[in-house]
Design an enzyme around this catalytic site. Structure first.
Site, PDB file in Angstrom:
ATOM      1  N   ASN A  34       0.875  -1.182   0.000  1.00 36.97           N
ATOM      2  CA  ASN A  34       0.000   0.000   0.000  1.00 36.97           C
ATOM      3  C   ASN A  34       0.904   1.222   0.000  1.00 36.97           C
ATOM      4  OD1 ASN A  34      -1.822   2.030   0.438  1.00 36.97           O
ATOM      5  ND2 ASN A  34      -2.287   1.463   2.561  1.00 36.97           N
TER       6      ASN A  34
ATOM      7  N   LYS B 252       0.077   4.276  -0.415  1.00 41.01           N
ATOM      8  CA  LYS B 252      -0.581   5.494   0.092  1.00 41.01           C
ATOM      9  C   LYS B 252      -0.308   6.656  -0.860  1.00 41.01           C
ATOM     10  CE  LYS B 252       0.039   3.543   4.645  1.00 41.01           C
ATOM     11  NZ  LYS B 252       0.002   3.728   6.074  1.00 41.01           N
TER      12      LYS B 252
ATOM     13  N   HIS C 215      -9.515   1.158   4.726  1.00 41.77           N
ATOM     14  CA  HIS C 215      -8.248   1.347   5.434  1.00 41.77           C
ATOM     15  C   HIS C 215      -8.483   2.269   6.635  1.00 41.77           C
ATOM     16  CE1 HIS C 215      -4.154   2.620   6.318  1.00 41.77           C
ATOM     17  NE2 HIS C 215      -3.772   1.520   5.710  1.00 41.77           N
TER      18      HIS C 215
ATOM     19  N   GLU D 122      -6.904   4.689   7.737  1.00 38.42           N
ATOM     20  CA  GLU D 122      -6.745   6.121   7.440  1.00 38.42           C
ATOM     21  C   GLU D 122      -8.014   6.670   6.799  1.00 38.42           C
ATOM     22  OE1 GLU D 122      -3.056   5.743   5.281  1.00 38.42           O
ATOM     23  OE2 GLU D 122      -2.074   5.156   7.145  1.00 38.42           O
TER      24      GLU D 122
ATOM     25  N   GLU E 226      -5.561  -4.941  10.581  1.00 36.54           N
ATOM     26  CA  GLU E 226      -4.521  -3.931  10.793  1.00 36.54           C
ATOM     27  C   GLU E 226      -4.818  -3.163  12.083  1.00 36.54           C
ATOM     28  OE1 GLU E 226      -2.510  -2.797   6.829  1.00 36.54           O
ATOM     29  OE2 GLU E 226      -4.270  -1.541   7.069  1.00 36.54           O
TER      30      GLU E 226
ATOM     31  N   GLY F   8       2.283   2.253  10.766  1.00 33.93           N
ATOM     32  CA  GLY F   8       3.206   3.384  10.619  1.00 33.93           C
ATOM     33  C   GLY F   8       3.902   3.771  11.905  1.00 33.93           C
TER      34      GLY F   8
ATOM     35  N   SER G  89       3.267  -2.147  10.285  1.00 33.51           N
ATOM     36  CA  SER G  89       4.730  -2.109  10.449  1.00 33.51           C
ATOM     37  C   SER G  89       5.405  -3.442  10.131  1.00 33.51           C
ATOM     38  CB  SER G  89       5.104  -1.630  11.857  1.00 33.51           C
ATOM     39  OG  SER G  89       4.628  -0.317  12.064  1.00 33.51           O
TER      40      SER G  89
HETATM   41  C1  PEP Z   1      -0.864   0.158   6.039  1.00 31.80           C
HETATM   42  O1  PEP Z   1      -1.012   1.356   5.936  1.00 31.80           O
HETATM   43  O2  PEP Z   1      -1.691  -0.613   5.516  1.00 31.80           O
HETATM   44  C2  PEP Z   1       0.279  -0.316   6.799  1.00 31.80           C
HETATM   45  C3  PEP Z   1       0.243  -1.525   7.266  1.00 31.80           C
HETATM   46  O3  PEP Z   1       1.330   0.571   6.962  1.00 31.80           O
HETATM   47  P1  PEP Z   1       2.754   0.262   7.681  1.00 31.80           P
HETATM   48  O4  PEP Z   1       3.253  -1.028   7.115  1.00 31.80           O
HETATM   49  O5  PEP Z   1       3.604   1.436   7.322  1.00 31.80           O
HETATM   50  O6  PEP Z   1       2.470   0.166   9.138  1.00 31.80           O
END
Ligand code: PEP
Length: 254
Positions: free
Chosen positions: A9, A11, A95, A97, A167, A173, A212
Site C-alpha cells: 500500500n 498510500k 483502510h 486512514e 490492521e 506506521g 509495520s
Molecule cells: C498500512 O497502511 O496498511 C500499513 C500496514 O502501513 P505500515 O506497514 O507502514 O504500518
C-alpha cells in the site's frame, strides 16, 4: 491451503520516476516467487504506468480506494469499472486512514466491497482496533463488528474473492508490530466469524496482517496458522525490503 498474498500500500507516495526505479529493481528480485500473490496499490495516477511495467509478470495491481457508484457527479472519485479498466484485480477498502481521516463507516465500506465484486475486483477489506479499544479489552469485539458490517453485502458464493486485512491501528506506521501471538489471536477470531458468516467459504478467505511489517518480522507472522499474507505500507516503498517480504520463506532466522 490458502495462497499467501503480499500487498504493497503505497498510500500518497511515489511518482512516475520513482515507480520506474522501483519496478526495475523489484521485478527481477521476485521473478521466482510463484507460490504467492504479489499486489501493488499505487496512487490512482500511477495505475496505468504500473500496468505497463508489470505486463508479462505475475504482479497484480490494486486501487487504494473506490466509490460505490458506477458513474456520475462525484467529483474526485473513482468507480470500480475504472479500476477494472486499468487492469486492477484488487482494491483496498476501509483502510483505517480512510475510516479515521475521511469518516468512512463500515456500511459505506460494504457498499464499496460489493461494487468491486460486481466488477470482478477482489476487495481487500481492512479492519482493526485503536489502542484505546485494545486497552479497554474491546479489540476482538470491535473487529467482529467491523467484519460483520463491512462484509454485509457479500454473498457466500462471492466470499472467497474477499481478502480481509487485520490492521491494528496502533501498529500502522508506528514501527510497533503486533507480536505473532497477538496477531494470531485476532486472526483466529476473525476466521471463526468468517466461517459463521459464510460457512465453508469462510475457511478459504485469506486474512492478511498489516502494521509495520518488515522483512525481519514477516516470517514469524506468516508462520501463524491464520495469517495468510501481509498488507505493507512503509516497507513496501523500498523494492528490496518489499521483495524480502514477498520472499518471506527465505527470511527464517535459524
Ligand atoms: C498500512 O497502511 O496498511 C500499513 C500496514 O502501513 P505500515 O506497514 O507502514 O504500518
Amino acid at each position: 491451503m490458502r495462497r499467501p498474498i503480499l500487498a504493497a500500500n503505497w498510500k500518497m507516495n511515489m511518482d512516475s520516476a520513482a515507480l520506474r526505479a522501483f519496478t526495475d529493481r523489484f521485478i527481477p528480485l521476485v521473478a521466482n516467487a510463484k507460490a504467492v500473490d504479489v499486489v501493488i496499490a499505487p496512487p490512482f495516477t500511477l495505475l496505468d504506468r504500473l500496468a505497463q511495467q508489470i505486463a508479462g509478470t505475475a504482479i497484480q495491481s490494486a486501487g487504494q480506494n473506490v466509490h460505490p457508484e458506477e458513474s456520475g457527479a462525484f467529483t474526485g472519485e473513482i468507480a470500480a469499472g475504472m479500476l477494472a479498466d486499468m487492469g486492477c484485480t484488487y482494491a483496498i477498502v476501509g483502510h483505517s486512514e480512510r475510516r479515521a481521516l475521511f469518516g468512512e463507516s463500515s456500511a459505506w465500506v460494504a457498499q464499496k466491497a460489493t461494487a468491486l465484486l460486481r466488477h470482478r475486483i477482489r476487495p481487500i477489506v481492512c479492519v482493526g482496533e485503536t489502542l484505546e479499544q485494545r486497552d479497554a479489552g474491546q479489540a476482538l469485539e470491535v473487529v467482529a463488528t467491523q467484519i460483520g458490517e463491512s462484509l454485509a453485502g457479500v454473498a457466500s458464493d462471492q466470499a472467497e474473492q474477499v481478502v480481509v486485512a487485520y490492521e491494528p491501528v496502533w501498529a500502522i506506521g508506528t514501527g510497533r508490530t503486533a507480536t505473532p501471538e497477538i496477531a494470531q489471536q485476532a486472526h483466529e477470531h476473525i476466521r471463526k466469524q468468517l466461517s459463521a458468516q459464510f460457512g465453508e467459504a469462510g475457511n478459504r478467505i485469506r486474512i492478511q496482517y498489516g502494521g509495520s511489517v518488515k522483512p525481519e518480522t514477516v516470517y514469524a507472522l506468516m508462520a501463524q496458522p491464520d495469517i495468510d499474507g501481509a498488507l505493507v505500507g512503509g516497507a513496501s516503498l523500498d523494492p528490496e525490503a518489499f521483495a524480502r517480504i514477498v520472499l518471506f520463506q527465505d527470511q527464517r532466522i535459524s
